[in-house]
Each structure stands twice: as structure tokens, then as C-alpha cells.
Scaffold this motif. Structure first.
Motif, PDB file in Angstrom:
ATOM      1  N   CYS A  24      37.920  39.097  35.440  1.00 23.18           N
ATOM      2  CA  CYS A  24      39.237  39.047  36.067  1.00 23.18           C
ATOM      3  C   CYS A  24      39.116  39.576  37.497  1.00 23.18           C
ATOM      4  N   SER A  36      45.013  30.800  35.916  1.00 20.18           N
ATOM      5  CA  SER A  36      44.604  30.463  37.282  1.00 20.18           C
ATOM      6  C   SER A  36      45.833  30.352  38.179  1.00 20.18           C
ATOM      7  N   THR A  37      45.635  30.677  39.479  1.00 18.43           N
ATOM      8  CA  THR A  37      46.707  30.579  40.467  1.00 18.43           C
ATOM      9  C   THR A  37      46.461  29.362  41.356  1.00 18.43           C
ATOM     10  N   ASN A  40      43.306  29.252  43.363  1.00 13.03           N
ATOM     11  CA  ASN A  40      42.038  29.168  42.630  1.00 13.03           C
ATOM     12  C   ASN A  40      41.442  30.528  42.305  1.00 13.03           C
ATOM     13  N   HIS A  41      42.279  31.510  42.069  1.00 11.12           N
ATOM     14  CA  HIS A  41      41.804  32.786  41.572  1.00 11.12           C
ATOM     15  C   HIS A  41      42.177  32.886  40.091  1.00 11.12           C
ATOM     16  N   THR A  42      41.334  33.590  39.309  1.00 12.20           N
ATOM     17  CA  THR A  42      41.532  33.663  37.857  1.00 12.20           C
ATOM     18  C   THR A  42      41.728  35.117  37.438  1.00 12.20           C
ATOM     19  N   CYS A  59      49.393  37.324  45.578  1.00 10.89           N
ATOM     20  CA  CYS A  59      48.195  37.134  44.746  1.00 10.89           C
ATOM     21  C   CYS A  59      47.504  38.482  44.533  1.00 10.89           C
ATOM     22  N   VAL A  77      44.141  28.690  31.641  1.00 11.66           N
ATOM     23  CA  VAL A  77      42.810  28.076  31.596  1.00 11.66           C
ATOM     24  C   VAL A  77      42.606  27.484  30.208  1.00 11.66           C
TER      25      VAL A  77
END
Length: 493
Positions: A24, A36-37, A40-42, A59, A77
Motif C-alpha cells: 500500500c 486504485s485511484t 494510478n496509485h494503489t 491522494c 482491483v
């Protein structure tokens, strides 16, 4: 269903080796329910949702300038390969210590296998206040008065609910129709109330019956405790008798040695003719040098041992000597033990089915403790060896670095002897590869924990025979589970 908490009850086995793409971006731990945002961050679902609430749409990734994220922008995801990789991460249960559990299976472990996890009673919904370790849950359920009344209470609640519905419908119909019908409904309601009273009375009697059953259960527990006390007393008396038999056996062996020594003195003085064994000499004569010499079932006695040493060990320089199924006692074992001090060829010695007893074992163990012999394999099966002999061997294994194979099957070794041997193998011996303890009928479940501890600590042992002992099915199951963890180890039960 019992209530459990999972996310704080495990830790990762090797967190440093986990792929960083599975972590994370906020809590820096392997992802849980990954989201996911748009940038493109998880993150873990809980992490990003908590962050969005605190930062008004920013974010959670450090240095990310995206400040227009909402809950609706989050995308779960769903790639199977990612979820499978997360589920296969190995964790350790911090409650019971079980290791190498796949994270995706941890909930199943917690519900079905973790004996130390704190759980609530299934009757918590009925206000049962009990909570405790998972392995005590079934015991509590068996005496939980609230859980035992569940079906009865549920039936009463159901009946009461049905009665209330009927009263409601009848009241509405009465309101629509006429006053005479209202009177009829009131009479019906009275009948229903009477039925409820009958049910309440039945519940009261059931409570009394349950209390009587609990009293009877306590009496049975007291009776079982008394029986167990008597069993313990009998076991103690049996142990004392075994120790007496061991002492008597040792005295007999010592007297037998003294008799043999007197006979030797008499022979030396020429009172008796010189002893000869043509069959033994013929067998030794046809044996090849530096090979295996098999003298099993040759009706050998202690007086034959000098001939065996002279021709088999010294002249033929044999590498393996089989003396099984003869009549060799502690005296013969003592003579061979003395010869091992100067042995340069014999690597395997087998005494199975003789009478060397604890006294003979003591002679062998004293010589082998000096660690000057090259002997690698020692067979002592069916020789009347007790825990005292096991103690001599345990002391020998603390210093000996050549013995790799030790056979003790078919003796009278009990849990005490197993504990002595296992402790030596767990903490002080690094050379023994094979240990045979099968057909020792006094080995019981009391040895299981000791053997498991030895398997966890010892790095050299590769094979253990322990079949045909007095170990229960549950004890065998626990031993098999411990053996599975030890790579390259074979357990025969």
C-alpha cells in the motif's frame, strides 16, 4: 457464529522479500482489499477512505498533486493474479504461533484451527457474557445454559411473534367490522395469553430440569476426578514396581558376570578343560577379511566373545559384526566394549535379541563416550533395556560424534527414557541420523511434546521409528504435523 478479529492476529513471515508492487502506498504494508485511484496509485481500502475523509479529496501518495479524488473515483482491483499473489503471502499467527499460513486462508485457520484465539460464545446474541480461547469453546458450549435453551427460546419468540401478528390482524378486522366481533377477538386474545402463560410455565419447568442436569453433570465430573486420582495412584505403584524389577535385573546381571568370572578363574587354573566352539571357528575361518561377519543365531555365549574379538575384529578386521539372536549378556558386551577402545575397522555392531541389559549398555556407553571409536551404527533391539540404559546412551550421545544409527526397538523404555534421549538430541548431539524406538510399549502421549520439541530443534536426525507404541491417534496426528515441517525427515508410525 463466534466473533473473531483477524487483521491484528498475524504477521508476515518474510516481509522484506515481498514484491514492493504489492504494498500500500500509504501504510507501506501488503495491500488489503486493494483500491486504485485515477492517478494510478494503489492503497488498502481502509487507508484511502480514511485519508480522503481527512484531506478532503487529496491522494494519499506522497508528492501526488491530485486533489480532486472522491469516493466514486476509487476503483477496486479485480485482477485475479494480483489478488492470488496477496492471498498466497505467508503469515504467522501471533496468537498460537502457527507459521507458513497463506494470508487468504488465515480466516479459515482462525475459525477452525487456532486454539488460542479469543472468541465469544455462540449465544452472545442471547446475552451470554462468556469469551475465551477457541480450544475452550466446545467445553463452554457443553455447559452453557443459555445456548442449551436457544431452541426453546427461539420457539417461544417465534410463537409469540406469530401470536402478535394474529392479534394485529384480528384487531384490524374488528375495527372494520363491528363491536360484537371485537368481543370475539378479545376472547381469542385471552386464549392466546393463556397459551403464553402455559409456555412460560413450561419454560420455568425446563429451567428447573436444566439445573438438575447441571447438578448431575457436576457429580459426574467429581466422580471422574476421583477415578483419575485412583488411576494416577495405580500408575505410581506400577512405576515403583518397574523400578524394583530393574534393580533386580541389574543385580541378576551383576551376579551372572560374577559367576562367569569365577568360571573363567576355574578354567584358568585348569580345573575344567579348555573351552572350544568348532562351529564358531569354522564360521569365522570362511569369512573374508574387511567384510561383514554374520554370527547371528550361532548360540553364542559370553565365553565365545574372546574368540570373536580375536578372529573377527583383530585378524579379519571386519567392518560390520552381527551378533543377533544369541545368549550374550552384560559380560560379553563389556568384553566387546573394551575391544572398541583399539578398534580401527569395525563400523557397525548389532546386538539385537540378546541379554546385555542396562549393565551392558553402560559398558558400551562408557567406551563410546570417549569418542575414540569409529563405530557408526549400534543395534541394541530387544535386550531388556530400561530407562536406565536410555540414560547411559543419552549421556554417551552428548560427546560421541561418530554414532549415526541407534536401534532400541523392543525394549522396556518409557516416557522418561524418551525425554532423556530427546533432550540430548535437541540440545547437544548433531551426528545421529537414525533412531529406532518402535515396539516400546511404555512410550505414551506423555512423550509427544518432548519429541515435537526435539524435531523442532535438532538439525541432523533424518529418520525416527516409533510405531507400535502406546501413543493415541491424536498424538500420532500431532507428530505427523510436526514431521511435515521438518524438511527431508521421515517418521515411521
Amino acid at each position: 457464529m463466534t466473533t473473531i478479529i483477524l487483521n491484528t492476529n498475524y504477521e508476515y513471515m518474510d516481509k522484506a522479500s515481498i514484491d514492493k508492487d504489492l504494498f500500500c502506498d500509504y501504510c507501506n504494508n501488503p495491500l488489503i482489499d486493494p483500491i486504485s485511484t485515477p492517478c494510478n496509485h494503489t492503497f488498502c481500502r481502509d487507508c484511502i477512505e480514511s485519508k480522503l475523509k481527512q484531506s478532503c479529496g487529496t491522494c494519499a501518495k506522497a508528492k501526488c498533486k491530485n486533489k480532486s479524488i472522491t469516493m466514486n473515483d476509487l476503483i477496486p482491483v479485480t485482477e485475479r493474479i494480483v489478488l492470488n499473489m496477496l492471498d498466497r503471502l505467508l503469515v504467522k499467527c501471533t496468537v498460537c504461533g502457527t507459521m507458513n499460513i497463506q494470508r487468504g486462508s488465515f480466516e479459515k485457520h482462525a475459525e477452525n484451527f487456532c486454539s488460542k484465539l479469543t472468541v465469544n460464545c455462540p449465544a452472545a446474541d442471547l446475552k451470554c457474557p462468556w469469551s475465551g480461547p477457541n480450544d475452550q469453546l466446545q467445553q463452554h458450549i457443553s455447559i452453557c445454559a443459555i445456548e442449551q435453551m436457544r431452541l426453546m427460546v427461539a420457539d417461544i419468540i417465534k410463537n409469540n411473534h406469530q401470536l402478535k401478528e394474529q392479534v394485529q390482524k384480528m384487531s384490524e378486522q374488528c375495527y372494520k367490522d363491528n363491536s360484537s366481533y371485537t368481543k370475539e377477538l378479545q376472547e381469542t386474545n385471552q386464549c392466546l395469553n393463556a397459551r403464553v402463560e402455559q409456555l412460560n410455565e413450561a419454560l420455568y419447568h425446563e429451567k428447573i430440569r436444566l439445573k438438575d442436569l447441571q447438578t448431575e453433570f457436576q457429580q459426574l465430573k467429581a466422580s471422574i476426578l476421583q477415578d483419575r486420582t485412583q488411576i494416577n495412584q495405580l500408575q505410581t505403584e506400577l512405576q515403583y514396581e518397574k523400578e524394583d524389577l530393574t534393580r533386580i535385573d541389574e543385580r541378576c546381571n551383576k551376579q551372572e558376570i560374577q559367576i562367569n568370572q569365577l568360571a573363567d578363574k576355574i578354567n584358568t587354573k585348569g580345573v575344567l578343560s579348555t573351552y572350544e566352539n568348532p562351529q564358531l571357528e569354522h564360521c569365522l575361518l570362511k569369512s573374508q577379511p574387511r567384510t561383514v561377519i554374520d554370527l547371528s543365531k550361532q548360540q553364542l555365549f559370553d565365553r565365545d566373545i574372546e574368540t570373536v574379538i580375536k578372529q573377527a575384529l583383530i585378524e579379519k578386521e571386519c567392518t560390520r559384526l552381527d551378533l543377533g539372536y544369541n545368549a550374550i549378556t552384560a559380560k560379553g558386551a563389556s568384553i566387546i566394549a573394551d575391544s572398541l577402545k583399539y578398534n580401527t575397522t569395525l563400523e557397525e555392531l548389532d546386538f539385537h535379541n540378546n541379554h546385555i541389559s542396562d549393565l551392558g549398555v553402560h559398558s558400551l556407553a562408557e567406551v563410546l563416550s570417549s569418542n575414540t571409536s569409529i563405530l557408526r551404527a549400534l543395534g541394541l533391539g530387544s535386550n531388556g533395556i530400561t530407562d536406565n540404559g536410555a540414560e547411559h546412551l543419552a549421556e554417551m550421545l552428548k560427546t560421541n560424534q561418530t554414532i549415526t544409527w541407534l536401534a532400541l526397538a523392543g525394549n522396556q523404555i518409557s516416557d522418561r527414557g524418551v525425554k532423556l534421549l530427546a533432550n540430548t538430541l535437541a540440545y547437544q548431539n548433531t551426528s545421529l541420523l537414525v533412531l529406532s524406538l518402535h515396539v516400546n510399549k511404555s512410550i505414551s502421549d506423555a512423550s509427544v511434546d518432548t519429541i515435537i520439541d526435539m524435531l523442532q530443534r535438532n538439525k541432523s536426525l533424518k529418520k525416527l521409528w516409533i510405531q507400535d507404541c502406546n501413543i493415541s491417534d491424536d498424538g500420532k496426528r500431532r507428530l505427523r504435523e510436526a514431521a511435515k515441517v521438518k524438511q527431508g525427515f521421515l517418521l515411521y508410525m
